[in-house]
Design an enzyme around this catalytic site. Structure first.
Site, PDB file in Angstrom:
ATOM      1  N   ASP A 124       1.176  -3.929  -3.387  1.00 35.58           N
ATOM      2  CA  ASP A 124       1.830  -2.667  -3.760  1.00 35.58           C
ATOM      3  C   ASP A 124       0.830  -1.519  -3.744  1.00 35.58           C
ATOM      4  OD1 ASP A 124       3.871  -1.010  -4.557  1.00 35.58           O
ATOM      5  OD2 ASP A 124       3.796  -1.589  -6.669  1.00 35.58           O
ATOM      6  N   ASN A 183      13.735  -3.224  -0.039  1.00 35.32           N
ATOM      7  CA  ASN A 183      13.051  -2.315   0.903  1.00 35.32           C
ATOM      8  C   ASN A 183      13.964  -1.806   2.023  1.00 35.32           C
ATOM      9  OD1 ASN A 183       9.788  -3.977   0.721  1.00 35.32           O
ATOM     10  ND2 ASN A 183      10.603  -2.271  -0.472  1.00 35.32           N
TER      11      ASN A 183
HETATM   12  C1  FPP Z   1       4.227  -1.701  -1.019  1.00 33.07           C
HETATM   13  O1  FPP Z   1       3.712  -0.417  -0.979  1.00 33.07           O
HETATM   14  C2  FPP Z   1       4.121  -2.364   0.244  1.00 33.07           C
HETATM   15  C3  FPP Z   1       5.181  -2.688   1.039  1.00 33.07           C
HETATM   16  C4  FPP Z   1       6.581  -2.386   0.715  1.00 33.07           C
HETATM   17  C5  FPP Z   1       5.008  -3.377   2.290  1.00 33.07           C
HETATM   18  C6  FPP Z   1       3.768  -4.177   2.448  1.00 33.07           C
HETATM   19  C7  FPP Z   1       3.446  -4.141   3.865  1.00 33.07           C
HETATM   20  C8  FPP Z   1       2.208  -4.183   4.388  1.00 33.07           C
HETATM   21  C9  FPP Z   1       0.995  -4.386   3.580  1.00 33.07           C
HETATM   22  C10 FPP Z   1       1.989  -4.001   5.846  1.00 33.07           C
HETATM   23  C11 FPP Z   1       2.774  -4.898   6.748  1.00 33.07           C
HETATM   24  C12 FPP Z   1       2.700  -6.315   6.390  1.00 33.07           C
HETATM   25  C13 FPP Z   1       2.205  -7.307   7.168  1.00 33.07           C
HETATM   26  C14 FPP Z   1       2.242  -8.701   6.680  1.00 33.07           C
HETATM   27  C15 FPP Z   1       1.614  -7.070   8.481  1.00 33.07           C
HETATM   28  P1  FPP Z   1       4.670   0.759  -1.369  1.00 33.07           P
HETATM   29  O2  FPP Z   1       5.116   1.400  -0.100  1.00 33.07           O
HETATM   30  O3  FPP Z   1       5.774   0.292  -2.247  1.00 33.07           O
HETATM   31  O4  FPP Z   1       3.677   1.683  -2.154  1.00 33.07           O
HETATM   32  P2  FPP Z   1       4.051   2.699  -3.340  1.00 33.07           P
HETATM   33  O5  FPP Z   1       4.621   1.875  -4.457  1.00 33.07           O
HETATM   34  O6  FPP Z   1       2.717   3.287  -3.678  1.00 33.07           O
HETATM   35  O7  FPP Z   1       5.016   3.694  -2.783  1.00 33.07           O
END
Ligand code: FPP
Length: 247
Positions: free
Chosen positions: A25, A73
């Site tokens: 996250d 998501n």
């Molecule tokens: C959370 O950050 C992360 C995600 C929803 C997606 C995770 C994806 C990756 C790390 C990249 C792609 C994955 C792979 C396996 C190649 P957020 O967007 O919720 O952050 P925030 O809470 O700060 O808005």
């Protein structure tokens, strides 16, 4: 594979968690802090994914499960979903050779049918290419929701009763867990969540029953190998009692 990190990490190999699960996250906040588009945060997040996979393999962790995309998501803007799907495909294509070299098998949990066709195709190719690898299992949770997983397992168990294959009384914790996506996997021993939120966010609700939880304020793109190893050391110092009293 050379295991220098394992040798120099100060970790006790006999107390290594068999299964580490991660809620990645903070990509969006990482980007926002730098006045960048959220997608830049996800791009940097992929670098951290590479590091965590590599480090886990070097340390001899047998199962690593990453929460890459939740059922919730899908409610994000279309452009962000599409960027995440593209990053996922690129990751699979670029990492398959290294997964092969290092004996890493890819696995997925979640509603894979909901993913775009091109992503499913790339996933199938990597799943097939790495099928025989035995040193580590990398599970990507994609379009995954813990409640949906449990509801699906209940439907499957109910269908088995209806077809006369089992009796309601046959359903135990052990037999029920065979209807989950994680049927052949051990439960996570350690859950790491980055970016400081004290939530499970619908992740592996059944499987996390006795898991040790570690929350770090570090945003996912800033998460380093050193911090990962420190968390593993912290895990080794915890006493896991599973509801029993101290020995
Ligand atoms: C959370 O950050 C992360 C995600 C929803 C997606 C995770 C994806 C990756 C790390 C990249 C792609 C994955 C792979 C396996 C190649 P957020 O967007 O919720 O952050 P925030 O809470 O700060 O808005």
């Amino acid at each position: 594979m050379k295991s220098e990190v394992a040798e120099n990490s100060g970790l006790d190999p006999s107390k290594r968690p068999c299964h580490v699960a991660v809620i990645m996250d903070g990509n969006g906040r990482w980007a926002k802090k730098r006045l960048l588009n959220r997608v830049k945060g996800h791009e940097r997040g992929v670098e951290t994914v590479r590091m965590v996979v590599r480090t886990s393999r070097e340390l001899g962790i047998r199962h690593l499960t990453l929460y890459a995309f939740s059922t919730e998501n899908w409610q994000r803007p279309k452009s962000e979903i599409s960027a995440l799907m593209t990053l996922l495909r690129r990751f699979l294509v670029s990492e398959t050779p290294e997964m092969q070299e290092n004996g890493i098998r890819l696995n997925t949990i979640g509603e894979i049918d909901r993913l775009p066709g091109e992503v499913r195709q790339t996933l199938d190719q990597t799943l097939e290419a790495t099928r025989e690898n035995e040193d580590m299992c990398l599970t990507l949770a994609l379009s995954y929701g813990g409640r949906a997983e449990i509801a699906g397992a209940v439907r499957a168990a109910a269908a088995a009763v209806k077809e006369g294959k089992i009796e309601p009384g046959d359903i135990t914790e052990k037999s029920f867990s065979k209807y989950l996506y994680t049927a052949d996997m051990p439960d996570p021993e350690l859950l790491i969540r980055t970016s400081g939120e004290f939530r499970i966010s619908n992740f592996m609700l059944w499987q996390l029953a006795y898991t040790e939880i570690f929350v770090t304020p570090t945003l996912w793109p800033d998460f380093t190998r050193e911090e990962y190893i420190d968390i593993l050391k912290n895990f080794q110092d915890r006493e896991r009692r599973f509801g029993r009293i101290s020995s």
